[in-house]
Design a protein around this motif. Structure first.
Motif, short mmCIF file in Angstrom:
data_model
loop_
_atom_site.label_atom_id
_atom_site.label_comp_id
_atom_site.label_asym_id
_atom_site.label_seq_id
_atom_site.Cartn_x
_atom_site.Cartn_y
_atom_site.Cartn_z
N LEU A 17 -0.83 14.06 3.24
CA LEU A 17 -0.88 12.75 2.76
C LEU A 17 -2.26 12.28 2.98
O LEU A 17 -2.72 11.32 2.10
CB LEU A 17 0.03 11.89 3.92
CG LEU A 17 0.38 10.54 3.50
CD1 LEU A 17 1.02 10.85 2.06
CD2 LEU A 17 1.35 10.02 4.32
N LEU A 18 -2.98 12.43 3.71
CA LEU A 18 -4.46 11.97 4.05
C LEU A 18 -5.25 12.49 2.75
O LEU A 18 -6.00 11.63 2.37
CB LEU A 18 -5.11 12.56 5.43
CG LEU A 18 -6.52 12.12 5.56
CD1 LEU A 18 -6.56 10.61 5.80
CD2 LEU A 18 -7.12 12.92 6.71
N ALA A 49 1.39 1.63 2.38
CA ALA A 49 2.44 2.52 2.97
C ALA A 49 2.10 3.29 4.25
O ALA A 49 3.02 3.94 4.81
CB ALA A 49 3.25 3.22 1.96
N THR A 50 0.90 3.98 3.85
CA THR A 50 0.64 4.88 4.97
C THR A 50 -0.84 4.59 5.81
O THR A 50 -0.89 5.14 6.76
CB THR A 50 0.09 6.47 4.49
OG1 THR A 50 -1.06 5.95 3.50
CG2 THR A 50 1.22 6.79 3.44
N ASN A 51 -1.47 3.48 5.42
CA ASN A 51 -2.67 3.00 6.06
C ASN A 51 -2.61 2.76 7.67
O ASN A 51 -3.56 2.81 8.45
CB ASN A 51 -2.94 1.68 5.18
CG ASN A 51 -4.50 1.53 5.71
OD1 ASN A 51 -5.43 2.26 5.52
ND2 ASN A 51 -5.01 0.15 5.68
N ALA A 52 -1.39 2.22 8.03
CA ALA A 52 -1.13 1.88 9.31
C ALA A 52 -1.04 2.98 10.15
O ALA A 52 -1.25 2.95 11.61
CB ALA A 52 -0.01 0.85 9.41
N GLY A 284 6.47 2.22 14.73
CA GLY A 284 7.88 2.44 14.13
C GLY A 284 7.80 3.67 13.33
O GLY A 284 8.57 4.72 13.50
N THR A 285 6.80 3.82 12.34
CA THR A 285 6.72 5.03 11.43
C THR A 285 6.47 6.43 12.35
O THR A 285 7.04 7.29 11.87
CB THR A 285 5.77 4.74 10.32
OG1 THR A 285 6.10 3.44 9.90
CG2 THR A 285 5.78 5.95 9.33
N ILE A 286 5.67 6.35 13.25
CA ILE A 286 5.18 7.48 13.98
C ILE A 286 6.30 7.98 14.69
O ILE A 286 6.67 9.00 14.84
CB ILE A 286 3.96 7.15 14.93
CG1 ILE A 286 2.78 6.94 14.16
CG2 ILE A 286 3.69 8.34 15.80
CD1 ILE A 286 1.46 6.40 14.64
#
Length: 373
Positions: A17-18, A49-52, A284-286
């Motif tokens: 993803l990175l 969507a993935t930055n955080a 939350g996502t992690i």
């Protein structure tokens, strides 16, 4: 410690993803080493969507892997020596050989640097100073490797000086149940919404306080999680709640980004709500991803070992491929969709060639982050 295949898959997915994120950096209105002519404000929304959580997740899984490496090492000294060799050799090689084309492309496209790459590499890159506002030499995307080594040194000192079994028991108690969601999220809220609202990262190590306030706890959390069945069980149980929190935080981030895109000045009163939404989305996502990995992905597959080995060489080379290929595409006047498709194909092909070629040559293996045979 039994190998946790779910964390392996999570690591592979996070690095993949990175790489895709760095391809996206060519098209968003944020600073990058080379930019497409097709830069649009709307492209920031999928990036958000993935930055955080993409980088904090990498430090969590790196901490998790460090626990297994420590268990296999001959004492703390052996662990630190092994990690230093595996991280510092590719870092030095990357700074000297892999990163220079990125700096040259940036100077040519932004500052009209007039000489070719061979002259730049031999005469200007190793100046240990500034050239048109760019520090040379530099580590660019390899900052992650440098930070990971520094955090590994801190971890080795902690393990050598402190009774880690006592800290492990405290961790098991604190992060069992709802604590595994609440405690890290409160810390992320303090960092992003209170202490450093809307602050950016410098990736320069010595003046990157906000990044260290997040990444050091993430790294240590992953290290402790590797021996904590209560925390893993809580993540496995509460991942749906974590996923809802992550999506809610992302919805707030998207709303603010849509209302104040990069071309519109953002009022200062928005900083703290934005930081709070960023923090909620982050943890939350992690937490949801770790819970899902533990519940559904903790199984081996034929490609797992190769992909796990390949992600570090992929990481070392991917950004140079992206920058150089985009530089070659600029004069062609292609559409944004065509540029994106070519960048994805070229980056995937180039990463595999770099990994497979380097893996086959014993002298090159340490340079690209692989174990010596």
């Amino acid at each position: 410690m039994a190998r946790h295949y779910g964390m392996d898959w999570l690591r592979v997915g996070a690095f993949g993803l990175l790489i895709l994120y760095h391809i996206g950096m060519v098209f968003v209105p944020w600073n990058f080493h080379v930019k497409s002519s097709h830069v649009e404000d709307w492209t920031t929304l999928p990036m958000m969507a993935t930055n955080a959580w993409r980088l904090p997740l990498l430090f969590v899984v790196s901490g998790y892997a460090s626990r297994a490496l420590l268990r296999r090492s001959v004492g703390v000294g052996g662990f630190l020596a092994n990690r230093s060799w595996r991280l510092l050799v590719p870092l030095v090689f990357g700074i000297a050989v892999i990163v220079p084309p990125q700096s040259w492309v940036e100077l040519v496209t932004k500052y009209h640097y007039a000489t070719g790459f061979p002259y730049f590499w031999l005469h200007d890159y190793f100046r240990f100073g500034m050239l048109d506002g760019i520090v040379l030499p530099t580590w660019n995307h390899l900052w992650f490797v440098g930070y990971l080594w520094v955090y590994t040194v801190v971890l080795a000192g902690l393990v050598a000086l402190v009774r880690t079994e006592v800290l492990q028991r405290l961790f098991d108690r604190a992060f069992a149940g709802w604590g595994v969601l609440v405690i890290p999220m409160l810390w992320a809220l303090a960092v992003h919404a209170w202490w450093f609202p809307m602050a950016g990262e410098t990736h320069a190590l010595v003046d990157d306080t906000m990044a260290h306030f997040m990444y050091v706890p993430d790294f240590l959390f992953g290290f402790a999680l590797a021996r904590s069945e209560p925390a893993l069980a809580a993540l496995r149980r509460y991942w749906p709640v974590a996923a809802v929190l992550g999506l809610a935080g992302f919805a707030c981030v998207v709303t603010i980004e849509y209302r104040w895109p990069p071309s519109v000045p953002t009022p200062r009163w928005v900083y703290r709500p934005y930081g709070a939404a960023h923090a909620v989305q982050q943890w939350g996502t992690i937490a949801a991803l770790i819970g899902l990995a533990d519940r559904w992905l903790n199984r081996d597959a034929p490609w797992r070992a190769m992909l796990t080995e390949a992600v570090f060489p992929f990481y070392i080379i991917h950004q140079t491929i992206i920058v150089v290929v985009m530089f070659w595409l600029l004069p062609l006047g292609l559409s944004g969709n065509a540029e994106f498709s070519i960048l994805v194909a070229a980056t995937v092909a180039g990463c595999w060639a770099f990994y497979l070629g380097g893996r086959a040559v014993p002298l090159l293996r340490p340079l690209i982050g692989l174990r010596a045979r």
